[in-house]
Design an enzyme around this catalytic site. Structure first.
Site: not given
Ligand code: F6P
Length: 548
Positions: A209, A215, A270-271, A356, A387, A513
């Site tokens: 987003k 990452e 995002g979630r 979150e 188990h 971060k």
């Molecule tokens: O974990 C933090 C966060 O901002 C989430 O809320 C989000 O889903 C994720 O990182 C990824 O964010 P993006 O879609 O902006 O890469």
């Protein structure tokens, strides 16, 4: 609730505490004995979904009080604010409109005086067209070959939801098109996937987003370098790299052409985004019609949540019962146990959705909350988990609530196995609720001498009274999965509203971060370290033992 009247200072809050004190020694075994029609009284059904919440430490009085709490907290009013696009994510001044993603094209929802529904459907149609052309072979790689592999590079909400839905709907997936998910910055994640694919027949979806998540950007860059090292050319990037983002210019700067950028909207967290173009990998896997059924399932749950009376409202009941344990019994965790191999990543998705959203101890007005809020969400597919951790559920010292999710039918027509699976789920919820008394344990050990029985019998006692909800689904199809996921979104919403939390920001993930960004260059130099002794020691040890 407003700052002048925090929820924990209301009369209903005190009444619930008093009610918990006076009912906490009730055993569900006795509640079932006293109320033979407890299942009839305490289950709800919506389309192909049934919720049995009778195996909880609740009475009708508990429910009456909890519903009063929901009214006092104005759950209905806040729901209306959400669905009409008020900026209820106050800390980020954003509307919260994942429910709009599930609306039909003729619906109308305004954000900043603009009807957003046409934009949603425009972007979804673009995603459907792209996915369809990949699925039918019209869209080829730069060398004219059919696409065989899609790699979704994203993390958090740009990964967990799509991956979980793709796995859950495997029986609906087109064969010959493999969908992979890469999230971790651990290079092993990406390299293990790249080892299995041909660059000329692979499409990379960079799902972010913000298009700033380190990452994701690093994985995207490494994937791009790998692609070029495999004999593909710079011009081929435009055919093999796609982006889903709300930061269009950043995606363009990465080298992605405008036709291959699918827009995500500011007002989707995002979630909560699997319903948007972030679901492109899912659409590639299952196609337009199935994805539309998934959206329709979400919408069916929305309609139920918006209109059903609170006493018969599935997400409201789940939210209130969860809150009863977390806040009034002060339990800390809640387990998600799907008896379905396809739902093996559901707990991971719900961890982000719930933790979150509600893993917070400050209200949306900035006040510290002095009661227990968001639970630890965890879980694993049944029967495997029986188990592993069920011993603790059955005989451990803690009250732990759980949700059992059981499809009645399987797409893999091995009915014998499916009945064993379902029987295990039903047996576990019964054992957790009923338990086994000391007298019953003694009776089972008649073959032993008295001394051995005295030693063994207490070890065979199951306290029981361990609560669970059971969700039965006709089958795991797109519509039912849509209902299930929307149900959990609304459950989390209800709890957040009552606790007074802003469930839609996530400041808690920012701090780490920032620190990581500062520490990363220190791993490649010998500059003096100025952290605490532990962090200094760990970095120093890494420097001495790491090989580039
Ligand atoms: O974990 C933090 C966060 O901002 C989430 O809320 C989000 O889903 C994720 O990182 C990824 O964010 P993006 O879609 O902006 O890469």
């Amino acid at each position: 609730m407003n700052p002048s009247c925090p929820i924990n200072q209301t009369a209903i809050w005190a009444q619930l505490h008093q009610h918990q004190r006076s009912t906490r020694f009730l055993h569900m075994r006795d509640l079932f004995r006293q109320q033979p029609d407890r299942f009839a009284q305490m289950h709800e059904q919506l389309n192909g979904l049934l919720l049995d919440y009778s195996k909880n430490r609740i009475t009708e009085d508990t429910l009456t009080l909890l519903i009063e709490l929901a009214n006092i907290a104005d759950v209905r009013g806040w729901t209306d604010k959400m669905r009409r696009g008020d900026k209820i994510n106050v800390s980020e001044n954003r509307a919260v409109l994942h429910t709009a993603l599930r609306l039909p094209p003729h619906a109308v929802v305004y954000v900043d005086d603009q009807n957003i529904v046409p934009d949603i459907h425009h972007e979804l149609e673009r995603a459907y067209c792209f996915a369809e052309s990949v699925r039918n072979g019209e869209y080829t790689g730069a060398h004219g070959e059919r696409i065989t592999d899609i790699i979704n590079i994203g993390i958090g909400g740009s990964h967990l939801g799509p991956e979980m839905v793709t796995l859950a709907l495997r029986p609906f997936q087109q064969t010959g098109l493999n969908i992979h998910y890469v999230a971790n910055v651990d290079g092993a994640n990406l390299m293990q996937v790249l080892d299995t694919v041909n660059p000329a027949t692979t499409v990379f979806i960079i799902a972010s987003k913000s298009f700033t998540t380190p990452e994701t950007l690093l994985n995207a860059q490494t994937a791009r370098n790998w692609f070029l090292q495999q004999g593909m050319c710079e011009v081929d990037i435009s055919r093999h790299f796609i982006a889903i983002t709300s930061a269009v210019t950043k995606a363009q700067a990465f080298g992605i052409i405008p036709e291959h950028i699918f827009t995500m909207f500011d007002w989707v967290g995002g979630r909560y985004s699997v319903w948007s173009t972030i679901g492109l990998s899912v659409i590639c896997a299952i196609g337009k019609e199935n994805f539309q059924n998934f959206l329709a399932g979400g919408r069916a749950m929305d309609e139920h949540f918006f209109h059903a009376p609170l006493r018969h409202n599935i997400p409201v009941l789940l939210g209130l019962i969860g809150l009863w344990y977390h806040t009034f019994y002060t339990t800390t965790s809640h387990a998600i146990i799907p008896y379905d191999h396809g739902l093996r990543r559901l707990a991971a998705h719900l961890q982000q959705l719930d933790m979150e959203s509600n893993g917070k101890q400050v209200s949306r007005y900035g006040e510290r909350l002095d009661f227990d809020t968001g639970p630890i969400i965890w879980g694993e597919e049944g029967v495997n988990c029986q188990h592993a951790f069920f011993q603790l559920l059955h005989q451990g010292p803690r009250l732990i609530s759980s949700d059992f999710i059981v499809p009645i039918n399987s797409f893999y027509h091995i009915s014998t196995q499916h009945k064993v699976l379902a029987a295990n789920a039903f047996a576990q919820t019964k054992a957790l609720m009923h338990g086994k008394t000391l007298a019953e344990a003694y009776a089972e050990l008649m073959h032993l001498d008295n001394k051995s029985r005295d030693i063994m019998a207490p070890q065979k006692v199951f306290p029981g009274n361990q609560p669970s909800n059971t969700l039965l689904l006709d089958e795991i199809n797109p519509f039912n999965l849509g209902m299930l996921l929307a149900m959990y979104e609304h459950k989390v919403f209800v709890q957040g509203i009552i606790w007074g939390i802003n469930s839609f920001d996530q400041w808690g993930v920012e701090y780490g971060k920032v620190l990581a960004k500062n520490i990363e260059p220190e791993l490649s130099t010998n500059s003096p370290l100025h952290h605490d002794a532990s962090t200094n020691g760990l970095i120093d040890y890494f420097r001495k033992h790491h090989h580039d």
